[in-house]
Design a protein around this motif. Structure first.
Motif, PDB file in Angstrom:
ATOM      1  N   UNK A  76      86.479  20.784  52.334  1.00 47.59           N
ATOM      2  CA  UNK A  76      86.390  20.209  51.114  1.00 47.59           C
ATOM      3  C   UNK A  76      85.018  19.729  50.791  1.00 47.59           C
ATOM      4  N   UNK A  77      83.958  19.674  51.780  1.00 44.55           N
ATOM      5  CA  UNK A  77      82.781  19.400  51.345  1.00 44.55           C
ATOM      6  C   UNK A  77      82.142  20.711  50.576  1.00 44.55           C
ATOM      7  N   UNK A  78      82.402  21.826  51.200  1.00 38.09           N
ATOM      8  CA  UNK A  78      82.023  23.236  50.617  1.00 38.09           C
ATOM      9  C   UNK A  78      82.380  23.216  49.191  1.00 38.09           C
ATOM     10  N   UNK A  79      83.750  22.958  48.941  1.00 39.85           N
ATOM     11  CA  UNK A  79      84.226  22.884  47.800  1.00 39.85           C
ATOM     12  C   UNK A  79      83.514  21.878  46.481  1.00 39.85           C
ATOM     13  N   UNK A  80      83.120  20.610  46.985  1.00 36.77           N
ATOM     14  CA  UNK A  80      82.476  19.700  46.406  1.00 36.77           C
ATOM     15  C   UNK A  80      81.060  20.085  45.976  1.00 36.77           C
ATOM     16  N   UNK A  86      77.975  24.467  40.734  1.00 36.72           N
ATOM     17  CA  UNK A  86      78.497  25.446  39.252  1.00 36.72           C
ATOM     18  C   UNK A  86      78.122  24.536  37.988  1.00 36.72           C
ATOM     19  N   UNK A  87      79.018  23.250  38.004  1.00 31.03           N
ATOM     20  CA  UNK A  87      78.868  22.739  36.700  1.00 31.03           C
ATOM     21  C   UNK A  87      77.522  22.258  36.403  1.00 31.03           C
ATOM     22  N   UNK A  88      76.762  21.803  37.368  1.00 32.26           N
ATOM     23  CA  UNK A  88      75.478  21.360  37.198  1.00 32.26           C
ATOM     24  C   UNK A  88      74.523  22.191  36.519  1.00 32.26           C
ATOM     25  N   UNK A  89      74.454  23.582  37.100  1.00 33.69           N
ATOM     26  CA  UNK A  89      73.705  24.707  36.604  1.00 33.69           C
ATOM     27  C   UNK A  89      74.315  25.434  35.512  1.00 33.69           C
ATOM     28  N   UNK A 121      76.441  16.727  33.435  1.00 31.00           N
ATOM     29  CA  UNK A 121      77.577  17.741  33.654  1.00 31.00           C
ATOM     30  C   UNK A 121      78.293  17.575  34.738  1.00 31.00           C
ATOM     31  N   UNK A 122      77.596  17.173  36.064  1.00 32.24           N
ATOM     32  CA  UNK A 122      78.387  16.686  37.158  1.00 32.24           C
ATOM     33  C   UNK A 122      79.384  15.644  36.936  1.00 32.24           C
ATOM     34  N   UNK A 123      79.010  14.473  36.239  1.00 35.53           N
ATOM     35  CA  UNK A 123      79.771  13.298  36.156  1.00 35.53           C
ATOM     36  C   UNK A 123      80.896  13.984  35.116  1.00 35.53           C
ATOM     37  N   UNK A 124      80.722  14.486  34.123  1.00 31.69           N
ATOM     38  CA  UNK A 124      81.691  15.062  33.225  1.00 31.69           C
ATOM     39  C   UNK A 124      82.759  15.726  33.954  1.00 31.69           C
ATOM     40  N   UNK A 127      84.717  13.376  36.331  1.00 33.11           N
ATOM     41  CA  UNK A 127      85.845  12.585  35.728  1.00 33.11           C
ATOM     42  C   UNK A 127      86.983  13.388  35.245  1.00 33.11           C
ATOM     43  N   UNK A 128      86.826  14.780  34.914  1.00 39.61           N
ATOM     44  CA  UNK A 128      87.636  15.474  34.363  1.00 39.61           C
ATOM     45  C   UNK A 128      88.870  15.588  35.403  1.00 39.61           C
ATOM     46  N   UNK A 129      88.379  16.036  36.708  1.00 40.83           N
ATOM     47  CA  UNK A 129      89.048  16.388  37.815  1.00 40.83           C
ATOM     48  C   UNK A 129      89.856  15.004  38.148  1.00 40.83           C
ATOM     49  N   UNK A 130      89.121  13.919  38.273  1.00 42.18           N
ATOM     50  CA  UNK A 130      89.851  12.741  38.895  1.00 42.18           C
ATOM     51  C   UNK A 130      90.736  12.264  37.687  1.00 42.18           C
ATOM     52  N   UNK A 131      90.408  12.252  36.369  1.00 37.93           N
ATOM     53  CA  UNK A 131      91.404  11.839  35.579  1.00 37.93           C
ATOM     54  C   UNK A 131      92.473  12.530  35.444  1.00 37.93           C
ATOM     55  N   UNK A 132      92.597  13.865  35.354  1.00 33.00           N
ATOM     56  CA  UNK A 132      93.651  14.763  35.531  1.00 33.00           C
ATOM     57  C   UNK A 132      94.631  14.511  36.989  1.00 33.00           C
TER      58      UNK A 132
END
Length: 181
Positions: A76-80, A86-89, A121-124, A127-132
């Motif tokens: 889970x930590x590695x995934x996060x 990935x999203x940030x860069x 980018x990270x927050x976006x 929020x996508x993953x949390x909202x869905x």
């Protein structure tokens, strides 16, 4: 009052929305469908390294006669960390688009037209993953009820996904007239 605002360094200037779907419909043409395809491409890009790490942990677990299986607790930590990187860069990079978004000629901008940045980018993405996850994927239907095709997490962080300038500037195919097949 203006003197007090200048003294504490606060500005109340509200920036206008940079993207008008009525004036520039080419910026939003087909974006929701291409966002879905970009998501699938990005999901594969995110999953492949995680699958390789999982297989590595499996091999370590077999070689160590079960002792290495405890490494799966790190997944889970590695995934996060991998997803944030990935999203940030990519989404927070100079092109404001993930690899999937680049492949489909779309990019993310702030509502006032600025490019995305690492933290946004990270927050976006978060929020996508949390909202869905919390509100079910049906929350994605929000894009059909506004002219810009924005999703809930776009509204929350103040972003908009548009066609990139190359795609938006491309000539549109002529509309079929009467009597054409």
């Amino acid at each position: 009052m203006a003197d007090e605002r200048d003294r504490i360094g606060v500005s109340y200037d509200v920036k206008p929305h940079a993207y008008d779907p009525d004036a520039h419909p080419e910026l939003f043409d087909g974006v929701p469908a291409r966002r879905v395809l970009a998501f699938v491409i990005d999901l594969v890009i995110l999953a492949v390294p995680l699958i390789l790490v999982w297989l590595f942990f499996l091999a370590i677990g077999i070689v160590t006669l079960g002792l290495g299986f405890s490494l799966f607790g790190l997944m889970p930590v590695i995934t996060l960390i991998w997803a944030a990187y990935y999203y940030g860069t990519t989404l927070g990079g100079p092109r404001s688009a993930t690899i999937g978004m680049r492949a489909l000629d779309i990019e993310m901008r702030t509502w006032y037209g600025a490019p995305s940045y690492f933290v946004l980018a990270i927050v976006h993405a978060g929020l996508f993953w949390v909202s869905t996850s919390v509100l079910t994927p049906l929350i994605l239907l929000v894009c059909f009820f506004n002219k810009r095709g924005r999703l809930l997490h776009d509204f929350l962080v103040g972003t908009v996904v548009i066609n990139n300038p190359d795609r938006a500037g491309a000539p549109r195919p002529p509309e079929p007239g009467p009597g054409t097949v």
